[in-house]
Structure formats: structure tokens, C-alpha cells
Design an enzyme around this catalytic site. Structure first.
Site, PDB file in Angstrom:
ATOM      1  N   TYR A 121       7.050  34.566  15.967  1.00 42.67           N
ATOM      2  CA  TYR A 121       8.018  34.179  14.939  1.00 42.67           C
ATOM      3  C   TYR A 121       8.715  35.386  14.323  1.00 42.67           C
ATOM      4  O   TYR A 121       9.832  35.270  13.839  1.00 42.67           O
ATOM      5  CB  TYR A 121       7.317  33.419  13.806  1.00 42.67           C
ATOM      6  CG  TYR A 121       6.947  31.995  14.097  1.00 42.67           C
ATOM      7  CD1 TYR A 121       6.071  31.674  15.118  1.00 42.67           C
ATOM      8  CD2 TYR A 121       7.452  30.964  13.313  1.00 42.67           C
ATOM      9  CE1 TYR A 121       5.710  30.359  15.357  1.00 42.67           C
ATOM     10  CE2 TYR A 121       7.099  29.648  13.544  1.00 42.67           C
ATOM     11  CZ  TYR A 121       6.221  29.353  14.566  1.00 42.67           C
ATOM     12  OH  TYR A 121       5.870  28.052  14.797  1.00 42.67           O
ATOM     13  N   LYS A 167      -5.535  33.462  23.743  1.00 41.86           N
ATOM     14  CA  LYS A 167      -5.213  33.327  25.173  1.00 41.86           C
ATOM     15  C   LYS A 167      -5.488  34.698  25.797  1.00 41.86           C
ATOM     16  O   LYS A 167      -4.603  35.341  26.386  1.00 41.86           O
ATOM     17  CB  LYS A 167      -3.743  32.885  25.320  1.00 41.86           C
ATOM     18  CG  LYS A 167      -3.319  32.534  26.726  1.00 41.86           C
ATOM     19  CD  LYS A 167      -3.885  31.230  27.256  1.00 41.86           C
ATOM     20  CE  LYS A 167      -3.506  31.010  28.708  1.00 41.86           C
ATOM     21  NZ  LYS A 167      -4.169  29.812  29.285  1.00 41.86           N
ATOM     22  N   ASP A 199      -5.784  26.616  25.398  1.00 40.22           N
ATOM     23  CA  ASP A 199      -5.584  25.362  26.142  1.00 40.22           C
ATOM     24  C   ASP A 199      -6.834  24.486  26.056  1.00 40.22           C
ATOM     25  O   ASP A 199      -6.762  23.285  25.795  1.00 40.22           O
ATOM     26  CB  ASP A 199      -5.145  25.624  27.608  1.00 40.22           C
ATOM     27  CG  ASP A 199      -5.904  26.749  28.292  1.00 40.22           C
ATOM     28  OD1 ASP A 199      -6.770  27.397  27.662  1.00 40.22           O
ATOM     29  OD2 ASP A 199      -5.629  26.993  29.491  1.00 40.22           O
ATOM     30  N   ASP A 223       0.484  26.728  14.740  1.00 34.42           N
ATOM     31  CA  ASP A 223       1.521  25.712  14.505  1.00 34.42           C
ATOM     32  C   ASP A 223       1.247  24.489  15.365  1.00 34.42           C
ATOM     33  O   ASP A 223       1.218  23.351  14.884  1.00 34.42           O
ATOM     34  CB  ASP A 223       2.899  26.307  14.834  1.00 34.42           C
ATOM     35  CG  ASP A 223       4.006  25.278  14.697  1.00 34.42           C
ATOM     36  OD1 ASP A 223       4.022  24.553  13.685  1.00 34.42           O
ATOM     37  OD2 ASP A 223       4.859  25.182  15.600  1.00 34.42           O
ATOM     38  N   ASP A 227      -0.577  20.447  14.239  1.00 33.39           N
ATOM     39  CA  ASP A 227      -0.023  19.093  14.409  1.00 33.39           C
ATOM     40  C   ASP A 227      -1.019  18.213  15.155  1.00 33.39           C
ATOM     41  O   ASP A 227      -1.183  17.032  14.835  1.00 33.39           O
ATOM     42  CB  ASP A 227       1.307  19.128  15.193  1.00 33.39           C
ATOM     43  CG  ASP A 227       2.536  19.170  14.291  1.00 33.39           C
ATOM     44  OD1 ASP A 227       2.480  19.843  13.239  1.00 33.39           O
ATOM     45  OD2 ASP A 227       3.567  18.545  14.637  1.00 33.39           O
TER      46      ASP A 227
HETATM   47  C1  IPM Z   1       5.429  24.349  10.237  1.00 33.03           C
HETATM   48  C2  IPM Z   1       6.802  24.247  10.861  1.00 33.03           C
HETATM   49  C3  IPM Z   1       7.492  25.599  10.828  1.00 33.03           C
HETATM   50  C4  IPM Z   1       6.652  26.549  11.677  1.00 33.03           C
HETATM   51  C5  IPM Z   1       8.956  25.622  11.305  1.00 33.03           C
HETATM   52  C6  IPM Z   1       9.804  24.630  10.568  1.00 33.03           C
HETATM   53  C7  IPM Z   1       9.553  27.005  11.176  1.00 33.03           C
HETATM   54  O1  IPM Z   1       6.734  23.721  12.145  1.00 33.03           O
HETATM   55  O2  IPM Z   1       5.325  24.779   9.073  1.00 33.03           O
HETATM   56  O3  IPM Z   1       4.456  23.982  10.894  1.00 33.03           O
HETATM   57  O4  IPM Z   1       6.769  26.543  12.908  1.00 33.03           O
HETATM   58  O5  IPM Z   1       5.889  27.306  11.098  1.00 33.03           O
HETATM   59 MN    MN Z   2       4.753  22.963  12.658  1.00 32.02          MN
END
Ligand code: IPM
Ligand code: MN
Ligand code: NAD
Length: 336
Positions: A121, A167, A199, A223, A227
Site C-alpha cells: 500500500y 508467504k 494461502d 486486508d 474480510d
Molecule cells: C479496509 C479497506 C481499505 C484497505 C481500502 C478502502 C483502502 O479495504 O480498510 O479494509 O484496503 O485497507
Molecule cells: Mn478491506
């Protein structure tokens, strides 16, 4: 002592809808806290042309803590100036390198500790003369040390198990990561630790999430895995996060995005934002009793009131109102 001040950043899509519920809860639970609203993301681009206006940075740096809704708007996806740049700039400016993403449901109780201001990032990126486009993943050992130390310390305060995700079979930065974990581990003899390739970690998170206590990992792996962790513990509408620096104001925001597919429909689940508010009360304002009261109120409200993502038909504001109705009447903090 001066009054605690929370900078509020409603941002984009469902952001203002869930931020409204967080504001009402905060006003009820901690009426002594000053709330100051500022612009970030798409909302800031529309108003000023800049996703991170300098006034927002200054206000956040001077705040006790920052409470933020999601950024992101399809309108800007193909543009050079995008909402997400504002968020990354703010994380960098606050140096909130330790992103804590808890995922709890039944037997599953894990905490993802995601490095937030390094890696792909923040590395060099661009386009070479021949048209090749590149992003670079870079980590300095000090950047790895400070987040891994956080991981060990958080594990020590919980079930004393740390899984470091990397990784290392492919990436140099992951080999550095693994070396740092091995070097720091002897300082935490009470914490059992392991390395896991990312993975495999994704597969294990899906198939056997109960095994995890604290996971520590670099920015992009964190990230993606967070999720997935949200999905196995109730969905993105439920997942909060706290991003902490060393001593500066923390940044509190849901894991989810601006959900353009449901923005404006009243279907957004405010729980991730409200749980982020609970993390703000605890870690940002030092109000653990109010944080616990909010957490309990959310659980109680969810017994009867569910948004569509949870299989119910309640609106964002109905669930927010149900949470406020569960808050103890005398919980008001006397933050002066
Ligand atoms: C998160 C989001 C952000 C990230 C994006 C919107 C830049 O996906 O906070 O998880 O990737 O960190
Ligand atoms: Mn995210
Ligand atoms: P998203 O998280 O916005 O949505 C993914 C799916 O989850 C959608 O179907 C959405 O409706 C659902 N969802 C998300 N939050 C919900 C909630 N509170 N209640 C009910 N359903 C919910 O991810 P996306 O669609 O990939 O991204 C949309 C935008 O959000 C992009 O511009 C992205 O950059 C941005 N984003 C921002 C942040 C942040 O500010 N921290 C985080 C993730 C994504």
C-alpha cells in the site's frame, strides 16, 4: 484535563447512515465528549477536490480519537484522485500501524493484527517507460518489529497463542517477517507461536477458525483475511476495527466498505460501526465501562432486531434505536 474530542468522518455510501447511529449512541453514552465532523474520501473530493483536506489531518492529529465511516464511491473508481487515497493518507499521517480486527462468534474468538502503514500500500509504485505498471512491497525491520511486538503482547493478554501469517516460501519481505517473529519470540516465552503461509491461513480460517487466537500479518494479507474472518463470524456488517499508533489518536472504523449496492436503502447494518464505537470508547477514550455497556446493548438488540444481511427486515435506524433502548439509563460518562 481538557475535554475529550472525537473527530467524526462519516465519508461515503452507507457511511453517513451508520455514522449517524454511532453519533446518537456516543451522545447518549458519553455526553461529555465533544464531537467534531470533518470531510474525508469522496465527500471531501466533492467539496474540496482533495480526498484528505489539510484541515481534516490537523483536526485528527489534535483529536483524542477519530471515528470514521467507510470511504469509496464508484464515481471516482476510474479517476486519478480517489477516496481511498484519503484514507491511506490519514492512516499514514496518524501512523496507526496496528490495525486490530476482532472476529468473534460462538467458539470462534480471534483477533487479526494487521500492519496498516507499510507493504504494498505504501511502497514505490508507478509506470515504467515500456508500459510496465508496478507496486512494491517494502518493509523495514523496525516496521515489522513494532507490529509483531503488538501481536505478542495482545496474545499474552488473551489465550496466549500467536499465528504469524506470511508467504515466506516466495517473498523476501515475508522472510524478514518470519525472522523478526523468531527473534522476538524468546521475550514472550508464555506465548505459543507458529508461522502459517497465507494461502493455508485462508483455508484454515474458513475450515477451522476456532484454532486461532491472535493472527499477526502484513498489510495486504490482513486486508484480505479480515474480510474472510468477518464472513465466518456473522458478515461484514458486524466487523469493527481499531487502528492504533504509539501514543497518538487512534482511528476507529468498520472493516466493511461504503456498500454502494445498498447505500440509501436503509438496509445497512450499523453494528460494525457501533462495535467500532465500542472500541473507540475502550481504547480511544479510556471508558471501558461504557464500551462494555454498548457491547452488551448491541448483543441484546440483535436478539430481536436484525437488518437484511442478518436475515431480518429492520432498517439501519431501527437497529440503532434498538441498541440505544438497551443502554443503561445511568451509563452517562462524566468525561470532563
Ligand atoms: C479496509 C479497506 C481499505 C484497505 C481500502 C478502502 C483502502 O479495504 O480498510 O479494509 O484496503 O485497507
Ligand atoms: Mn478491506
Ligand atoms: P463493501 O464492504 O462495501 O461491500 C461488500 C458487500 O458487503 C456488499 O454486498 C455490501 O452491500 C455488503 N455490506 C458491506 N457493509 C455492510 C453493512 N454494514 N451492512 C450490510 N451489508 C454490508 O466492499 P466493496 O463493494 O468491495 O467496496 C465498496 C467501496 O468501499 C470501494 O470503493 C472500496 O474501496 C471501499 N472500501 C472502503 C473501506 C474503508 O473505508 N475502510 C473498506 C472496504 C472497502
Amino acid at each position: 484535563m481538557s475535554r475529550a474530542r472525537v473527530v467524526f468522518l462519516p465519508c461515503d455510501g452507507i457511511g453517513p447512515e451508520v455514522a449517524r447511529e454511532a453519533q446518537l449512541v456516543l451522545e447518549q453514552l458519553a455526553p461529555g465528549v465533544e464531537i467534531e465532523e470533518h470531510l474525508l474520501g469522496g465527500a471531501a473530493i466533492r467539496a474540496t477536490g482533495n480526498p484528505l483536506p489539510p484541515e481534516t489531518v490537523d483536526a485528527c492529529l489534535a483529536a483524542t480519537a477519530v471515528l470514521k465511516g467507510p470511504v469509496g464511491d464508484p464515481e471516482f473508481d476510474a479517476k486519478d484522485v480517489r477516496p481511498e487515497q484519503g484514507l491511506l493518507g490519514l492512516r499514514g499521517a496518524l501512523d496507526t500501524y496496528a490495525n486490530l480486527r476482532p472476529a468473534v462468534l460462538g467458539e470462534v474468538d480471534m483477533l487479526i493484527v494487521r500492519e496498516l502503514v507499510g507493504g504494498l500500500y505504501f511502497g514505490a509504485k508507478g509506470t515504467r517507460e515500456d508500459g510496465t505498471v508496478f507496486d512494491t512491497c517494502e518493509y523495514h525491520p523496525r516496521q515489522v518489529e513494532r507490529i509483531v511486538r503488538r501481536g505478542f503482547e495482545l496474545a499474552r493478554a488473551r489465550r496466549k497463542k500467536l499465528t504469524s501469517v506470511d508467504k515466506a516460501n516466495v517473498l523476501e519481505t515475508s522472510r524478514l517477517w518470519r525472522r523478526v517473529v523468531d527473534e522476538l519470540a524468546p521475550r514472550y516465552p508464555d506465548v505459543e507461536y507458529e508461522h502459517m503461509l497465507v494461502d493455508n491461513a485462508a483455508m484454515q480460517l474458513h475450515s477451522n477458525p476456532e484454532q486461532f487466537d491472535v493472527l499477526v500479518t502484513e498489510n495486504m494479507f490482513g486486508d484480505i483475511l479480515s474480510d474472510l474472518a468477518a464472513a465466518v463470524t456473522g458478515g461484514l456488517g458486524m466487523a469493527p476495527s481499531a487502528s492504533l499508533s504509539d501514543g497518538g489518536p487512534g482511528l476507529f472504523e468498520p472493516v466493511h466498505g461504503s456498500a454502494p449496492d445498498i447505500a440509501g436503502s436503509g438496509a445497512a447494518n450499523p453494528v460494525a460501526m457501533l462495535r467500532s464505537t465500542a472500541l473507540l470508547l475502550e481504547h480511544g477514550l479510556g471508558l471501558p465501562d461504557e464500551a462494555a455497556a454498548l457491547t452488551a446493548a448491541i448483543e441484546a438488540a440483535l436478539q430481536t432486531t436484525k437488518t437484511p444481511d442478518l436475515g431480518g427486515s429492520a432498517t439501519t435506524s431501527e437497529l440503532g434505536a434498538a441498541v440505544r433502548a438497551q443502554l443503561p439509563v445511568d451509563a452517562a460518562a462524566t468525561v470532563s
